[in-house]
Design an enzyme around this catalytic site. Structure first.
Site, PDB file in Angstrom:
ATOM      1  N   PRO A  54       0.792  -1.223   0.000  1.00  0.00           N
ATOM      2  CG  PRO A  54       0.204  -0.884   2.211  1.00  0.00           C
ATOM      3  CD  PRO A  54       1.251  -1.509   1.365  1.00  0.00           C
ATOM      4  CD  GLU A  55       3.576   3.378  -3.706  1.00  0.00           C
ATOM      5  OE1 GLU A  55       3.711   4.570  -3.981  1.00  0.00           O
ATOM      6  OE2 GLU A  55       4.024   2.468  -4.424  1.00  0.00           O
TER       7      GLU A  55
END
Length: 278
Positions: free
Chosen positions: A2-3
DNA sequence: CGTAGACCCTGCGCGC
DNA sequence: TGCGCGCAGGGTCTAC
């Protein structure tokens, strides 16, 4: 995994279906993630407390509860936070499982255990070591507005080293990880190895525009699903098809036709076009 | 002070 | 089929 866009997508799905629900119990199945899981505090926080709101700061999810406390979750590289029906079979690496008054379960699964789960009071959050030194939110419309070239330029004052590392440094700008750093630099036509000391004003402006646009587009597409990312409801993201540099080693640049190249910077793969990124 | 590298951990796809 | 290798979306600590 995840960003910023992926964390934001999870936040939105939790905000839609978790707010108003009430935790009634929690089961901690592993003692340690990147840090020890605070069993006692997690149990106390799960006892009959209603969810008021789900927020995001950097790549951290903040599940605000009654009683001015928040459950804080960082997904690390492989973390997932999803709800399930109680009868859904358990998978491996489900480290924390909350049960909810609605009858559902919220499960935190993280094979690599680079994630973090903790509980902080509202007052503790800004002082906490995880949050104290975080940089600028690139999409923070309410408080500071969208990030601009002048912001980036100022943040880079006194720094050396390649611009890609700067973009990924959460003490400067938060939320930009390996994928979106590559994509923003490709879009802005800036070479990932270029020193931050050698970027002209106009190019900082272009970079800020591209950081904002790539993050926004990715949120709208539900994030990037390379392997197993999904929202809290289980839906995959569709931004992977829009990636123009990341993961395209050897493929033709969609702007100039040169072959996309992969190099290593600080141990992370960087994808860029040697033809049109300068 | 700032930056580069090692490290944390598991799983997957690849070549042999 | 099985094994070893390199690689993976993050962050922190240490050595320079």
């Amino acid at each position: 995994m995840p960003e910023l866009p992926e964390v934001e997508v999870v936040r939105r799905s939790l905000q839609r279906s978790l707010v108003g629900d009430r935790f009634n119990a929690v089961e901690v199945r592993s003692p340690t993630l990147r840090e020890p899981i605070p069993r006692g505090r997690l149990r106390a926080a799960a006892r009959g407390r209603q969810v008021l709101e789900v927020r995001r700061r950097s790549k951290y999810l903040l599940i605000d509860l009654e009683g001015a406390e928040s459950i804080v979750v960082h997904l690390g590289m492989s973390g997932r936070l999803r709800y399930f029906e109680t009868q859904d079979p358990a998978e491996a690496h489900e480290h924390v499982v909350w049960s909810l008054d609605s009858g559902r379960e919220l499960r935190f699964r993280d094979p690599r255990r680079f994630g973090v789960v903790l509980v902080l009071s509202t007052a503790e959050i800004p002082q906490d070591p995880h949050f104290r030194r975080l940089g600028r939110e690139p999409l923070d419309v309410d408080l500071e507005g969208l990030i601009e070239g002048s912001d980036l330029r100022q943040l880079a004052v006194g720094r050396r080293g390649p611009v890609k590392g700067f973009l990924m440094d959460a003490h400067c700008v938060v939320g930009v990880g390996n994928i979106y750093a590559c994509e923003a630099l490709w879009r802005a036509g800036i070479h990932p190895r270029r020193s931050v000391a050698r970027i002209a004003k106009g190019r900082w402006d272009a970079l800020a525009v591209e950081v904002v646009s790539v993050l926004r587009e990715a949120v709208l597409q539900g994030g990037t699903t390379l392997n197993d990312f999904s929202s809290a409801g289980g839906e995959p993201g569709y931004f992977a098809v829009d990636l123009q540099a990341y993961g395209r080693e050897g493929a033709p640049c969609l702007r100039c036709g040169s072959k996309i190249r992969r190099i290593t910077q600080s141990g992370r793969s960087t994808y860029y076009c040697p033809g049109c990124q300068r």
